[in-house]
Design an enzyme around this catalytic site. Structure first.
Site, PDB file in Angstrom:
ATOM      1  N   HIS A 408      -6.629  -7.986  -5.731  1.00 10.86           N
ATOM      2  CA  HIS A 408      -5.729  -7.292  -6.645  1.00 10.86           C
ATOM      3  C   HIS A 408      -5.565  -5.836  -6.214  1.00 10.86           C
ATOM      4  CE1 HIS A 408      -5.222 -10.543  -9.388  1.00 10.86           C
ATOM      5  NE2 HIS A 408      -6.503 -10.596  -9.726  1.00 10.86           N
ATOM      6  N   CYS A 457      -0.847  -6.787  -4.371  1.00 14.93           N
ATOM      7  CA  CYS A 457       0.361  -6.377  -5.098  1.00 14.93           C
ATOM      8  C   CYS A 457       0.534  -4.864  -5.032  1.00 14.93           C
ATOM      9  CB  CYS A 457       0.281  -6.829  -6.552  1.00 14.93           C
ATOM     10  SG  CYS A 457       0.360  -8.593  -6.781  1.00 14.93           S
TER      11      CYS A 457
END
Length: 819
Positions: A408, A457
């Site tokens: 992440h 991301c």
């Protein structure tokens, strides 16, 4: 989803159901012991019990609070309650979970011309396992696109007109989105991509934006004009993303970079009508500054300007550039070092599947190019900081440094942040690592090449309003950033039954070993991703670089003379990748057991047991491992398994082990970086005599020191001097041969040397074969017990030829939407 998401009211209701003696909190605590992180000590259970002495006390509420603090998810809690057969609590959780399903993106009504492409999007947050189903009117859409968050209608035809709705399911619970209407535009002038000059209901586009090829640093101007009554308004879109600051008929970007390349369109509208312009494609090439003379302006203390032109006197600048360049220079690295981090098992965020295989595959590819690779899985914040510090200690003048991160992440104000597995639900920059800060520290080492591959991301983090100010970057012209996706976009995984891959690595592994300039290699990756239909519009590689020389990851290594302190630091890190020596254990009953060790990653080790000898009167026997320290992570359900797959290891295959008639038992140990003391465990020998039915058990305690990366004590914070946390003599006290530097540690051998004592010093001859295999699944066997020493090797990956052929199932690497 953590059980704390039930809220105070939900936790209290659940506690009342569990505050009983027959099927209550004690049974829940016993069921949770199958996962070490949720195991409660006797003191903690006593603390729960004494809560009954308080009028408002609740043993179950105290237990649930502890489970929440340790990251227990609702799925785990439901699993434990099913083992207890607590139907009332299960029904309550099912209802509570369904109420937490929230639609975050509603499908929007759209109108488009015949033959175009329309995408209806519906996304929801909530518990894991959400599924989607689209309907057109009352008819369910049965083809495969009907079960995805995005429903694609292409090519658009008359049959597609109508109303659409999406149902989100979780078990027997479901919710519906709002209705979205799809209409077919029969007039060409109002359709996207149409250049017709005929009016459409009082609005017509009179000037279309045109495609352009620009260079970095140029001014980009796109124009779109329309005639309408009332007067038209304009909205510009870049790669289908709105550009909030561009609200006029003319789009102007004063200094373009590679992030500005792509497709541009303009939406023209007024109170009654709407139309779309043609698509204008903008390509960004190398900087055009080399097409003119350079003027250097030197502003001294008194702001005097001194101009020095780089154009030769009497020579036209264009003629000067046209002169044939000198022969290409052969570049080399003084060493090549890579740190690979893959975070999967997040405490408070969506779990990921691909980093384990992505890190493993990239490790093997980098090793083929003589990189010294450190591969680590599932690091918390402190461990990530310490790993980066140790990585920086290996860098020096001319070294190629590569950092890869899969997990992440987010990007705020141009800074990229890597999220550790222990980041809280509403994390900010103080809980994460800033990539730009790492780059600043790498530049201090005067490295030859700095490469960052960020498979994460890059959405904005609304919880983080702080603008981080990294240190001042130097103008080194040797920096390459390869982002798996664009700004404000998400990265995806390819879901497979056995091993998942990230989209980025699926394409990167085709080209990473090519003898090309790093930026050229990454451009090829971007082109391949762009040609894949399933990634188009979802994920596109972004390259940022100021690399001025033709440096490649395949450049050969030409080491510099190292100082003793440099050699000592390199040797310390190398020692931290040594496996324990295989050993034989002799039990009182006459059975001889062998312990072997294999490294899957730098912080993951597999221990296997084999029966080497047993007396004839013993009918059957097996050696099992138990009593491991609490710091390491072991799935008790998967320990002492007969195959590596059953032990939870997908990347080692048993066929590569030496062939023995006796079977082996495998136990996989994770999170070795958290080991604070020597790794100790007990070998339990279970055996039966041929004339007895009763099983006999013998136990032998074993200590194998601190294996692999546990010697680095990554769990400890580093001092300001950024020195290694390995206990022992200081760097100044080391007297190391020159061959102990990283460049000399390399060897064509892929096998580990044998050490009689894991804590003993490493000789110069041993160090020659020490580091090369640090990240390859290797096996340490005892000399004399087996005829040969064979390594464990990688097995499964996503075949290159299947990247465009397999059935993709995307799982967002959500850093925000999964909250």
């Amino acid at each position: 989803m953590n059980i704390s998401s039930l809220g105070e009211e939900g936790m209290n209701k659940l506690s009342k159901m569990l505050d009983n003696s027959s099927c209550g909190w004690r049974q829940l605590a016993n069921a949770a012991t199958e996962h070490p992180q949720f195991r409660c000590s006797e003191n903690e259970l006593t603390s729960c019990s004494i809560q009954v002495l308080n009028a408002a006390g609740s043993p179950a509420r105290t237990l649930l609070a502890w489970l929440a603090d340790r990251g227990c998810s609702i799925d785990f809690l439901q699993h434990y309650l099913r083992k207890m057969d607590h139907q009332e609590a299960l029904q309550f959780l099912a209802t509570a979970v369904s109420e937490q399903i929230k639609i975050t993106v509603q499908p929007q009504s759209q109108q488009a011309p015949l033959g175009s492409r329309v995408v209806l999007t519906c996304r929801a947050s909530g518990p894991s396992g959400l599924s989607y189903q689209w309907f057109k009117g009352k008819e369910e859409i049965l083809h495969e696109m009907g079960s995805l968050p995005e429903l694609v209608l292409c090519p658009l035809g008359p049959a597609h007109q109508g109303h659409y709705i999406c149902r989100i399911n979780h078990g027997e619970k479901c919710i519906f989105s709002t209705w979205a209407r799809v209409r077919l535009l029969h007039s060409a002038g109002s359709s996207p991509g149409c250049s017709s000059m005929f009016p459409v209901s009082g609005l017509r586009i009179s000037q279309q934006p045109s495609s352009q090829a620009a260079s970095e640093g140029d001014v980009l101007v796109l124009k779109c004009r329309a005639e309408a009554n009332p007067p038209p308004q304009y909205e510009w879109y870049h790669n289908k993303v709105p550009m909030p600051q561009q609200k006029s008929c003319s789009l102007r970007i004063p200094c373009v970079t590679t992030e500005h390349r792509g497709e541009y369109r303009c939406k023209v509208f007024n109170l009654y009508h709407e139309a779309w312009s043609n698509t204008a494609t903008v390509t960004i090439g190398p900087s055009s500054v080399t097409e003119a003379s350079w003027v250097e302006v030197d502003r001294g203390l008194e702001s005097q300007e001194v101009q020095r032109s780089t154009t030769r006197s009497g020579v036209n600048p264009v003629q000067q550039i046209a002169c044939p360049p000198p022969a290409a220079k052969n570049f080399y690295a003084t060493d090549k070092v890579a740190l690979l981090i893959g975070n999967m098992h997040y405490h408070y965020h969506q779990q990921l599947s691909a980093p384990i295989s992505d890190v493993h595959e990239l490790t093997n590819l980098l090793r083929q190019m003589d990189f010294k690779v450190v591969s680590l899985l599932d690091l918390n914040c402190q461990e990530m900081k310490s790993a980066v510090t140790e990585f920086l200690l290996l860098l020096d003048k001319g070294v190629y440094g590569l950092l890869y991160f899969a997990g992440h992440g987010y990007e705020n104000y141009g800074n990229s942040f890597m999220v550790p597995i222990d980041a809280p639900a509403s994390y900010t920059s103080k809980h994460c690592l800033c990539v730009q800060n790492i780059l600043t520290r790498m530049q201090e080492k005067k490295t030859g090449l700095n490469v960052f591959l960020l498979d994460m991301c890059r959405k904005r983090n609304p919880n983080d309003g702080l603008i981080v100010q990294p240190g001042t970057l130097k103008v080194t012209a040797n920096i390459v950033f390869g982002y798996a996706t664009c700004v404000d976009a998400e990265a995806y995984e390819v879901k497979r039954e056995d091993v998942s891959n990230g989209i980025f690595i699926s394409f990167l592994k085709r080209h990473v070993c090519e003898d090309e300039k790093v930026t050229v290699m990454l451009d090829k990756v971007a082109e391949d991703m762009g040609r894949c239909a399933i990634t188009r519009g979802r994920q596109a590689l972004e390259l940022r670089s100021n690399l001025s020389e033709r440096r490649s990851l395949t450049d050969r290594i030409q080491p510099l003379d190292s100082s003793a302190s440099d050699s000592a630091r390199n040797l310390q890190w190398a020692i931290a990748h040594v496996l324990p020596e295989s050993r034989s254990l002799n039990f009182d009953c006459g059975v001889k057991v062998q312990l072997g060790f294999a490294a899957e990653f730098s912080n993951i080790m597999v221990i296997y047991t084999r029966i080497l000898e047993k007396p004839a009167e013993i009918d059957s026997c097996s050696a099992q491992l138990t009593d491991f320290p609490q710091e390491v992570d072991i799935d008790l359900k998967k320990s002492n398994q007969e195959t590596l797959l059953e032990a939870g290891c997908l990347l080692l295959i048993k066929e590569e082990l030496p062939s023995l008639e006796e079977h082996s038992l495998y136990t996989r140990i994770r999170s070795l970086q958290r080991l604070k003391r020597d790794l100790t465990f007990t070998v339990c020998l279970h055996y039966t005599y041929s004339n007895m039915d009763e099983e006999v058990v013998e136990r032998l305690p074993v200590s194998v020191g601190k294996p692999l990366v546990s010697k680095l004590n990554l769990h400890e914070s580093r001092t300001s001097s950024s020195c290694s946390a390995i206990p022992g003599p200081s760097l100044d006290s080391f007297s190391c041969p020159e061959s102990s530097s990283f460049a000399s540690i390399d060897s064509p051998s892929n096998t580990w040397p044998h050490y009689g004592d894991t804590g003993s010093a490493v000789s110069q001859s041993d160090s020659l074969t020490l580091f090369r295999g640090a990240n390859v699944p290797e096996e340490s066997d005892s000399p004399g017990e087996l005829d040969s020493h064979q390594p464990l090797t990688a097995s499964k990956s996503l075949p290159h030829s299947q990247v465009n052929e397999i059935n993709y199932k995307f799982s967002d690497m959500y850093n925000l939407h999964s909250l």
